[in-house]
Design a protein around this motif. Structure first.
Motif, PDB file in Angstrom:
ATOM      1  N   THR A 156      -4.339 -26.941  12.570  1.00 29.85           N
ATOM      2  CA  THR A 156      -5.447 -27.059  13.512  1.00 29.85           C
ATOM      3  C   THR A 156      -6.709 -27.625  12.862  1.00 29.85           C
ATOM      4  OG1 THR A 156      -6.200 -24.813  13.123  1.00 29.85           O
ATOM      5  CG2 THR A 156      -4.629 -25.096  14.878  1.00 29.85           C
ATOM      6  N   SER A 170      -7.909 -31.096  14.200  1.00 27.64           N
ATOM      7  CA  SER A 170      -8.490 -31.131  15.547  1.00 27.64           C
ATOM      8  C   SER A 170      -9.900 -30.556  15.536  1.00 27.64           C
ATOM      9  CB  SER A 170      -7.589 -30.426  16.560  1.00 27.64           C
ATOM     10  OG  SER A 170      -7.497 -29.064  16.262  1.00 27.64           O
ATOM     11  N   ARG A 171     -10.111 -29.526  14.716  1.00 20.50           N
ATOM     12  CA  ARG A 171     -11.477 -28.981  14.624  1.00 20.50           C
ATOM     13  C   ARG A 171     -12.419 -30.005  13.995  1.00 20.50           C
ATOM     14  NH1 ARG A 171     -11.422 -23.302  15.117  1.00 20.50           N
ATOM     15  NH2 ARG A 171     -13.605 -23.217  14.568  1.00 20.50           N
ATOM     16  N   ILE A 176      -7.577 -28.783  23.949  1.00 20.34           N
ATOM     17  CA  ILE A 176      -8.531 -29.120  22.887  1.00 20.34           C
ATOM     18  C   ILE A 176      -8.760 -30.625  22.853  1.00 20.34           C
ATOM     19  CG2 ILE A 176      -8.818 -29.222  20.382  1.00 20.34           C
ATOM     20  CD1 ILE A 176      -7.531 -26.516  20.178  1.00 20.34           C
ATOM     21  N   ALA A 234     -12.409 -30.829  24.010  1.00 21.39           N
ATOM     22  CA  ALA A 234     -13.209 -30.718  22.788  1.00 21.39           C
ATOM     23  C   ALA A 234     -13.322 -32.065  22.077  1.00 21.39           C
ATOM     24  CB  ALA A 234     -12.598 -29.684  21.853  1.00 21.39           C
ATOM     25  N   ALA A 239     -13.626 -26.657  19.977  1.00 17.84           N
ATOM     26  CA  ALA A 239     -12.170 -26.675  19.774  1.00 17.84           C
ATOM     27  C   ALA A 239     -11.657 -25.343  19.260  1.00 17.84           C
ATOM     28  CB  ALA A 239     -11.807 -27.787  18.800  1.00 17.84           C
ATOM     29  N   PHE A 260      -6.905 -21.474  18.153  1.00 21.18           N
ATOM     30  CA  PHE A 260      -8.353 -21.503  18.373  1.00 21.18           C
ATOM     31  C   PHE A 260      -9.149 -20.788  17.270  1.00 21.18           C
ATOM     32  CE2 PHE A 260      -6.570 -22.169  22.601  1.00 21.18           C
ATOM     33  CZ  PHE A 260      -7.286 -23.276  23.013  1.00 21.18           C
TER      34      PHE A 260
END
Lengths: 543, 308
Positions: free
Chosen positions: A256, A259-260, B151, B155, B163, B254
């Motif tokens: 992840t 994506s962050r 997301i 986001a 996100a 998340f």
């Protein structure tokens, strides 16, 4: 709707990332200025939540990252990884390399304003070697006089060969000259400790509000599984050179993190999966940064039992039948370079490559087949053995590729077999596996840290390899203070190792970061020591 | 009623004991200990760490100690996070899971209930086909696809919502996790509500109501809704426990500080106390919600009697 269409397109790209992704990088919508941004806050990632922030106890790479931001010891790492003075402004060493004297900076202070003195270092190191502390790092201090006896419970921690003749001077007595001592002193577990806090709060001293630290930042907030927030430490001796006001670490699943990053929530990530490299590059262009790293992925043989003990031809046949270019280019998308020997590129060290490293594939395969036959194996009597590796999706493709290479190039029937990491560690310690995954990252920039894996009796020598001539060369190198002489000794021992082939080098690791174009001053070094101390944020539009 | 409650609570005790014992035995039986690492430690240090956590004691004594601590509500120190107790981790993580789980359930009931009933009332029209298409999608598409998809759109592309991450009390951080977690349940509820409603609308008492000339709205809201809710309640009990415990994927997608992630990393790191502690907690939640569902069931449907 347009966004949805683009998102669906991105998803399709994700699916194809494995086989395509050669499109031109998307133009970045971020505009970067030249002045410092008003808001000097950095959000960065960790792969896992650190198990502790206690410098004495921290063992994981992620914990060390945070500790190095909060603490500084006698020495520190420059952005290029070289050693620079930390709380010691200068030092001397005796001609025999065994007695060191360090001089502390005048006016040094803890984050709460208390004076930071030599006694804080002495306390920390005694605490570290005391078996009662239960530190997994304690054995790193064994070059210091009496450390080994204290660790074994045969001497009191106060007998450790360190003392402070006055509050600004520290003396360290070593059993043998230890060429990497200055690197060791910059490690997380060698940091001074605030004795008053430890004694007052006990195990709780690492909580926000309790924790007193010596480095560029101090602990503000800690939510397990979510974030660790640090703020600038105004009492740090070089506070005027630290530009970031706030650093927030987010422990995030590796999958992840990109994506962050793309959402702009974090500006710097510590690692990404090599499987995503081409896709990320197509999306993010220069924000994807790859650099050399002092780490190797290899396999090792069990040298106690057949079929590999006493069969050098077989070991050489397996190592020569591996097509490393394919592993590097196809399996790891070109981000991890092929490895033909043990030590990654290190300035001044002449890597002793085996002769076959430069041969054509056909010639190498032919020689591998000849050795395989000479070892007593054939199509009617193939080698059948398990290749043990730790359960992790990114290991599997590598192991499958290796098995295929051995099947095609030699006719050997080698089955990849995965075990959960801790189960594998236990099996390796008991020498159960015959052929197994092995990886290593340098503890300090020196070939010794890699070659010691094949020293007789070394705890991580999982294949139980033993060669008196290699041991003698390693012993000589470990006490040789002159770097170029050391490197010549270590080149000889690595040559011997390559000839005996107790291991199969596969690839060298790389540092893999995602960095926003407005984050500057990011340290680049092959140890991947990337403290926030040198980073800063430029004015920018867009995220 | 009271006898039923006491009986159920008494049965729960041996069940919980069994859960705790099984979890304890399975974890301790797994190879590899909490303090094994790639770096091997000198014996004196290994010994000192094991002594601190009583890992040197015979297993039966560790078990006895564990049970007696458990009876007092103390789940012990976490081995993985060396300066934190399991109680503290649960105290910190459970409220996040409870909030996200409750909101996801509320979202699922409102969305699923509304569209399910609408689909039944307007059977065969677009109001039936479109929601039922999405319901089929919601059941088929796993959470780890819905989350990243949301997301990507909200986001990364639109920059409307973060996100991930978590600020206590901040709604912005809840929206995407709640939708991701609640959507599959909304899909189930929609399908269930639709088929129940169709059955109820065809039953004699509704025909009687219609014959009496009651307006359609009164028939739906006063008479039809209660029998539709009954099977829903028996689904919601376990589903609620499932939302609380099954948010592990949502937490890692998340980056939420819930207990599901501790559970997974705890198992990998052989954090015995943490994993057994969370297993016991999950067991208690499932038993509790099932009991609650049974009580509601009896209240909604007078034909159900609580004596067995």
């Amino acid at each position: 709707m347009r966004a949805l269409a683009r998102a669906l397109m991105l998803l399709t790209l994700l699916d194809l990332a494995g086989c395509s992704g050669n499109g031109a990088p998307a133009p970045s919508s971020i505009r970067v200025g030249t002045a410092l941004a008003a808001d000097q806050s950095l959000a960065r990632t960790l792969d896992t939540m650190p198990r502790t922030l206690d410098p004495a106890l921290v063992t994981d790479a992620d914990g060390s990252r945070v500790v190095i931001d909060m603490f500084e010891g006698l020495t520190a790492n420059a952005p290029d990884g070289s050693i620079i003075p930390g709380y010691a402004s200068s030092w001397e060493v005796s001609p025999d390399g065994r007695a060191w004297t360090f001089h502390l900076r005048a006016g040094a202070r803890w984050s709460n304003g208390d004076p930071l003195t030599a006694a804080d270092f002495i306390y920390a190191w005694r605490h570290q070697v005391d078996p009662k502390t239960g530190s997994e790092n304690a054995q790193e201090l064994t070059p210091i006089v009496h450390a080994a006896e204290i660790l074994a419970g045969r001497a009191a921690p106060e007998t450790l060969g360190v003392d402070a003749p006055d509050p600004h001077t520290i003396r360290i007595a070593l059993k043998d000259p230890t060429p990497y001592l200055l690197d060791l002193l910059a490690d997380a577990f060698m940091m001074p400790l605030p004795r008053a806090s430890l004694e007052h709060y006990g195990d709780d001293w690492t909580r926000p509000g309790h924790m007193v630290s010596s480095g560029p930042f101090m602990l503000k907030e800690l939510v397990i599984g979510n974030r660790i927030s640090l703020v600038k430490n105004p009492n740090y001796w070089a506070a005027d050179t630290v530009r970031l006001e706030r650093v927030t670490y987010y422990p995030l699943d590796r999958a992840t993190q990109p994506s962050r990053f793309m959402a702009g929530d974090v500006q710097y990530t510590s690692f990404f999966s090599p499987e995503q490299y081409r896709w990320l590059k197509s999306q993010l262009g220069d924000q994807v940064q790859v650099g050399p790293y002092l780490g190797i992925q290899m396999l090792a043989f069990n040298m106690l039992e057949p079929p590999f003990a006493d069969n050098r031809n077989l070991r050489l046949a397996l190592t020569m039948a591996v097509d490393r270019q394919v592993l590097s280019e196809q399996v790891r998308q070109g981000v991890f370079p092929p490895a033909y020997a043990m030590t990654p590129v290190l300035p001044g060290f002449q890597e002793p490559l085996p002769e076959w490293a430069s041969w054509s594939d056909d010639r190498r395969h032919a020689e591998a087949r000849r050795l395989y036959a000479a070892a007593g194996y054939s199509a009617s009597h193939p080698l059948k053995v398990e290749l043990v590796y730790g359960t992790e999706p990114t290991n599997r493709d590598m192991m499958d590729a290796l098995a295929a290479m051995w099947r095609v190039n030699l006719g050997a029937q080698i089955e990849p077999y995965n075990e959960e990491f801790r189960v594998m560690l236990q099996d390796l310690a008991l020498h159960k596996a015959k052929l197994f995954w092995n990886g290593w990252a340098a503890e300090y920039p020196d070939p010794y840290t890699f070659e010691q894996l094949f020293k007789t009796g070394y705890a991580q020598n999982f294949g139980a390899y033993s060669d008196p001539s290699v041991d003698a060369l390693l012993a000589a190198a470990s006490v040789e203070p002159d770097k170029s002489k050391r490197y010549r000794l270590l080149e000889q021992s690595e040559t011997l190792l390559n000839a005996e082939a107790p291991y199969i080098p596969l690839i060298y690791y790389s540092t893999l970061h995602l960095i926003k174009p407005y984050v500057k001053g990011v340290p680049r070094n092959p140890m991947d020591i990337d403290g926030s101390r040198y980073m800063y944020i430029l004015e920018h539009e867009g995220r | 009623m009271l006898r039923f409650l006491i009986r159920r609570l008494l049965i729960a005790i041996p069940t919980m004991l069994l859960i705790a014992t099984l979890a304890f035995a399975l974890l301790h039986g797994t190879p590899g200990g909490p303090f094994d690492s790639a770096k091997r430690m000198p014996p004196a240090i290994q010994h000192s760490i094991e002594a601190k956590y009583h890992l040197n004691d015979p297993l039966w004594r560790q078990y006895a100690r564990y049970l007696s601590d458990l009876a007092r509500g103390d789940l012990g120190p976490s081995y993985q996070y060396r300066d934190t107790s399991v109680n503290e981790l649960i105290r910190q993580g459970l409220p996040v899971d409870a909030l996200i789980g409750s909101l996801a359930m509320l979202f699922a009931i409102l969305l699923g209930g509304f569209f399910g009933i609408l689909a039944a009332v307007r059977r065969g029209s677009a109001w039936d086909h479109v929601p039922m298409f999405f319901a089929a999608l919601g059941i088929a598409v796993p959470v780890f696809v819905i989350g990243p998809l949301l997301i990507l759109v909200f986001a990364i592309e639109l920059h409307w919502l973060p996100a991930g991450d978590w600020e206590p009390g901040s709604v912005r951080f809840m929206i995407l996790p709640v939708i991701s977690l609640g959507f599959p349940y909304a899909a189930y509820i929609a399908r269930m509500a639709r088929s129940e409603m169709i059955e109820v609308l065809g039953s004699p008492f509704i025909r009687t109501a219609r014959a009496k000339g009651l307006p359609e709205r009164t028939i739906l809201l006063r008479h039809a809704i209660r029998p539709v809710l009954t099977p829903l309640v028996s689904f919601l009990g376990p589903a609620f426990a499932g939302v609380l415990t099954g948010s592990i994927i949502i937490e890692s997608v998340f980056g939420l500080p819930g207990i599901g992630r501790y559970f997974v990393t705890g198992a990998i790191n052989r954090d015995y106390t943490l994993v057994v502690g969370i297993t016991v907690l999950y067991g208690a939640l499932i038993i509790g919600f099932n009991l609650l569902a049974d009580l509601c069931y009896a209240w909604l449907d007078p034909r159900v009697r609580l004596h067995s």
